[in-house]
Design a protein around this motif. Structure first.
Motif, PDB file in Angstrom:
ATOM      1  N   THR A 125       0.829  -1.206   0.000  1.00 17.76           N
ATOM      2  CA  THR A 125       0.000   0.000   0.000  1.00 17.76           C
ATOM      3  C   THR A 125       0.860   1.251   0.000  1.00 17.76           C
ATOM      4  O   THR A 125       2.085   1.196   0.183  1.00 17.76           O
ATOM      5  N   ARG A 126       0.217   2.370  -0.156  1.00 17.19           N
ATOM      6  CA  ARG A 126       0.875   3.674  -0.132  1.00 17.19           C
ATOM      7  C   ARG A 126       1.606   3.886   1.198  1.00 17.19           C
ATOM      8  O   ARG A 126       2.630   4.543   1.262  1.00 17.19           O
ATOM      9  N   GLU A 127       1.068   3.300   2.287  1.00 10.02           N
ATOM     10  CA  GLU A 127       1.697   3.415   3.611  1.00 10.02           C
ATOM     11  C   GLU A 127       2.729   2.314   3.840  1.00 10.02           C
ATOM     12  O   GLU A 127       3.149   2.076   4.965  1.00 10.02           O
ATOM     13  N   HIS A 128       3.111   1.607   2.760  1.00 10.44           N
ATOM     14  CA  HIS A 128       4.122   0.544   2.796  1.00 10.44           C
ATOM     15  C   HIS A 128       3.692  -0.665   3.618  1.00 10.44           C
ATOM     16  O   HIS A 128       4.519  -1.363   4.189  1.00 10.44           O
ATOM     17  N   GLU A 129       2.392  -0.895   3.686  1.00 12.27           N
ATOM     18  CA  GLU A 129       1.856  -2.101   4.316  1.00 12.27           C
ATOM     19  C   GLU A 129       1.861  -3.202   3.266  1.00 12.27           C
ATOM     20  O   GLU A 129       1.525  -2.969   2.105  1.00 12.27           O
TER      21      GLU A 129
END
Length: 156
Positions: free
Chosen positions: A17-21
């Motif tokens: 994801t954009r949040e690096h998840e």
């Protein structure tokens, strides 16, 4: 997103994801899905795994991507009813007019069950409720009725 074939099992889809998840979904050959969420401190370690049945997968897919791709869709049921949000334009023919003048329920079978105005919700507005540009109307009816209502409310 990347896809990795898993012989005899299905396909694994990985997404960061954009949040690096890091997430993965395993699409099993029988239609079931396994959703995995990985730890942020160790992206190879699975923190949570959730196995979904075919029906649960379909419900999740519908929630993520409604069948008719409308961002205004709120919910559909097995009864064939749809609830949808429609914003009234400031140049709408109905701006400043009474709700009852729309003849919405009579002409389309659709009910306007609430109006959202700024930070206020007006549940069950009466026929003498005065509409205003910028109002968001919450409608419930059949898909055909909602489409007809949207055409009526979109009149300038």
């Amino acid at each position: 997103m990347s896809a990795t074939p898993l012989p005899g099992i299905g396909v694994k889809y990985d997404l960061t994801t954009r949040e690096h998840e890091h997430l993965s979904v395993i699409a099993h050959r029988d239609g079931a899905r396994t959703v995995n969420v990985y730890r942020s401190d160790d992206p190879d370690a699975c923190a949570r795994s959730l196995r979904l049945t075919v029906a649960e997968s379909a419900a999740l897919i519908d929630a993520l991507m409604p069948a008719h791709h409308s961002p205004n869709l709120l919910h559909t049921t097995d009864l064939g009813l749809v609830a949808e949000r429609i914003e009234l334009s400031s140049v709408s023919h109905w701006n400043g007019r009474l709700l009852g003048e729309t003849r919405m329920r009579t002409d389309t079978g659709v009910s306007i069950v609430a109006v959202l105005r700024r930070a206020e919700a007006i549940p069950s507005p009466a026929p003498d409720f005065r509409l205003a540009g910028g109002d968001t109307l919450i409608l419930i009816g059949t898909r055909e009725g909602i489409d007809a209502a949207a055409a009526i409310l979109g009149r300038e």
